[in-house]
Structures are given as C-alpha cells and as structure tokens.
Design a protein around this motif. Structure first.
Motif: not given
Length: 182
Positions: A22-24, A168-171, A13-20
């Motif tokens: 960075v992308l945002l 948009g797909f990834v997010l 969950s932390s990794f997904v939050a970090t990736i999100t």
C-alpha cells in the motif's frame, strides 16, 4: 490453538507485505504527480528561455518577464523534484564511513538519517508558512503576481522532505531484506 499460533508469523508477514504494498503504491502515485509537475516545469523553463533568446535576436525588444518567470520555474523544478531525490537516495550526503558499516549499522544509520531529516523538515514547516505569508503583500516586479506563490515553495519543499523521509523510514523498517540482517 496450535494451528493459529503456527500461522501467526505468516499472518504478520502477510500484514507487513500488505502495508508495504500500500505504501509503495501510494508513493508511486505521488511520485508520478510530482515527476509530471517537475517535467512540466522543466519544459516551461525551456520554452521561456527559448522565447527570451528568440526575442533578443528577432524582435526589437525582448519581454522583461521571461527572466523572472524562468527563475520561479527553476525554484519549483527543484522543489517538486526534492521528494524524488530523497526517494532514490540521491541527495548530497557524507558517505565517508557508510561503506565500512555492517548491514545492521548501515540500516540504523539510514533510519537515523531519515528520522533526523524528516523531523527537521517537519519542525521548519510552520516557519516556512510564516515566511510565505510575507509574500501576500508583495507583488513580483514584472509578472505582478503575489510573491506568496514563490514563497510557498519553501513550505512545499519542507513538506515533501518530511513526507518522503517519513515514508523512507517506514519502508526501511518494513523491508524484508533488512530484517534478515538483524
């Protein structure tokens, strides 16, 4: 070992939050750049059209290049804003049945739309580049600039469409509210 397994979901969950995040952040920087360029284009259109109007009433002859420049600025205004429209999900589309879908089907629909739009735009980029190459040997009638700068707008449009659709797909995949509905 159990301790490591217990932290695995939190770690994921932390990794997904970090990736999100960075992308945002990346999207925010790119959004600011293109929004600024679109605003500059809009202001330039207003200035050129105002010059044309004032020149028609106050000068013996109005500049002939203003109409052509305003047309090219309008093209770039649309192109530079296209990614922002996709980001905000404001593009023209058929929403006849979308409101009737369950959250899971709606998410699948959004993912499919992003995937198809992005794939189609990415497919057209090489053809748009070929089209832009035609403009290298043509000059605009009054501004006498290479038409390449006008024709390349099509490539920029498809590149922005592909980029924002992929993002948009990834997010959408990483969105925690959408994962809860599965």
């Amino acid at each position: 070992m159990e301790f490591g397994l217990m932290n695995a979901p939190a770690s994921k969950s932390s990794f997904v939050a970090t990736i999100t995040s960075v992308l945002l952040t990346l999207r925010g920087v790119i959004d600011k750049c293109f929004a600024t360029l679109a605003c500059v284009s809009l202001l330039a259109i207003a200035a050129v059209v105002l010059l044309q109007v004032v020149a028609r009433f106050m000068l013996p002859s109005s500049p002939v290049w203003t109409e052509e420049l305003s047309r090219y600025l309008f093209i770039y205004l649309i192109v530079l804003s296209s990614g922002l429209v996709i980001r905000d999900d404001r593009h023209v589309r058929l929403e006849l049945f979308q409101g009737l879908l369950s959250p899971a089907l709606k998410r699948a629909y959004v993912l499919i739309c992003h995937a198809l739009t992005g794939a189609f735009a990415a497919y057209l980029i090489p053809f748009a580049l070929q089209y832009a190459q035609i403009g290298q040997w043509q000059m605009s009638p009054t501004l006498e600039m290479p038409m390449y700068w006008v024709f390349i707008s099509v490539t920029i449009f498809f590149a922005l469409t592909a980029f924002y659709s992929a993002l948009g797909f990834v997010l959408e995949l990483l969105s925690p509210t959408n994962r809860e509905t599965q």
